[in-house]
Design an enzyme around this catalytic site. Structure first.
Site, short mmCIF file in Angstrom:
data_model
loop_
_atom_site.label_atom_id
_atom_site.label_comp_id
_atom_site.label_asym_id
_atom_site.label_seq_id
_atom_site.Cartn_x
_atom_site.Cartn_y
_atom_site.Cartn_z
N LYS A 53 0.76 -1.34 -0.02
CA LYS A 53 0.15 0.17 -0.10
C LYS A 53 0.79 1.16 0.05
CE LYS A 53 -3.89 -2.51 2.19
NZ LYS A 53 -4.47 -3.03 3.26
N GLN A 97 -4.41 -1.74 9.68
CA GLN A 97 -4.43 -3.01 9.04
C GLN A 97 -5.09 -4.09 10.07
OE1 GLN A 97 -3.39 -3.57 5.90
NE2 GLN A 97 -4.13 -5.73 6.39
N ASP A 120 -10.81 3.07 4.29
CA ASP A 120 -11.24 1.69 4.01
C ASP A 120 -12.72 1.54 3.81
OD1 ASP A 120 -9.30 -0.32 3.66
OD2 ASP A 120 -8.76 -0.35 5.69
#
Ligand code: NAD
Length: 283
Positions: A53, A97, A120
């Site tokens: 990422k 994460q 997200d």
């Protein structure tokens, strides 16, 4: 029939080119989009995802920070870190994460991220906005899946989309996103008793169960579009999906490969969401 591949890698590259131009245009206005990625612990798969990422951010001109915390960090301390980034002007997107260690509540963590920086798309406010058709950060994997299908000019409206899996990060938001695209949606999951009967009705079949070879050619209608989200390690250590690729490609009209399918799209949509967030700074 032998299916045409939907290369997520190719679609992602085209989209990232466009995102790069958008980032450059923002830079001219003095805005550098910023993403912070928070990683707790030493899980090698998670570390590899977050590095991917961060690298992708660099490629398109998004500033990124990778913050690492020990497995032992308390929930309170992690929530404080998130609150710090909620207030940081140079950060447009916050990603924590997953999975997190058992002593930290994922729900609390997600709820603490400002919905305005929740790139997200997991915060209940963004999920609610998505469901009701409002402007929202869309959950990256389902968003990437829909974008891939649209890129190939495959119609979604009126089609029967079957989703296998009902997780909060893939199955559920994917079903709602396809509904928003006017598909007729069915959701199957681990308690579904007649899985094959249902998958064989799909015009578009999205498999996100995390079970190697769950679906094979026999479970697919001739000419269906097959999107394999699964990422599993085979006994030989190879990265494989949930769909038995060789048999499925003989029945499907389009199919995604593993690797190079949904994965690159997920990261690309994270970049897109971060840019979308940064653009609000210029308003
Ligand atoms: P999860 O474990 O949270 O959910 C799996 C879902 O599959 C559950 O809802 C369960 O009911 C269903 N399921 C399990 N076994 C089943 C069976 N035998 N029949 C029918 N349904 C069954 O997983 P997740 O986070 O949704 O991820 C699913 C897969 O997708 C994993 O392999 C994951 O690694 C992968 N994934 C890939 C990406 C990507 O970008 N490519 C992103 C997220 C997840």
């Amino acid at each position: 029939m032998t299916a045409e591949l939907i290369s997520g890698k190719e679609v992602a590259q085209a989209k990232r080119q466009d995102l790069k131009q958008q980032a450059a245009a923002l830079k001219e206005k003095g805005i550098v989009p910023g993403l912070v990625v928070l990683l707790v612990g030493e899980n090698p798969a998670s570390l590899s995802y977050v590095k991917g990422k961060v690298k992708a951010c660099e490629e398109v001109g998004i500033y990124s920070e990778l913050k690492r915390y020990p497995e032992t960090i308390t929930e309170e301390a992690l929530l404080k870190e998130i609150e710090h980034y909620n207030k940081a002007d140079h950060i447009d997107g916050i990603l924590v994460q997953l999975p997190l260690p058992d002593h930290i509540s994922e729900h609390k963590v997600i709820d603490t991220i400002s919905p305005e920086k929740d790139v997200d798309g997991f915060h209940p406010i963004n999920v609610g906005r998505m469901v009701t058709g409002q402007d929202a950060f869309l959950s990256c994997t389902p968003y990437g899946i829909v974008e891939m299908i649209k890129y190939k000019n495959i119609p979604i409206s009126g089609k029967h989309v079957v989703i296998v899996g009902r997780s909060n990060i893939v199955g559920k938001p994917a079903s709602l996103l396809f509904l928003r695209e006017n598909a007729t949606v069915s959701i199957a999951h681990s308690r579904t008793t007649n899985l094959s009967e249902i998958t064989r009705q799909a015009d578009i079949l999205v498999v996100a169960a995390g079970r190697e070879n769950l679906v094979s050619g026999d479970d697919i209608k001739e000419g269906a579009v097959v999107i394999d989200v699964g990422m599993n390690r085979s006994a030989k250590g190879k990265l494989v999906g949930d769909v038995h690729f060789e048999s499925a490609k003989e029945k499907a009209s389009y199919i995604t490969p593993i690797p190079g399918g949904v994965g690159p799209m997920t990261i690309t949509m994270l970049l897109a969401n971060t840019l979308q967030s940064a653009k609000k700074r210029s308003l």
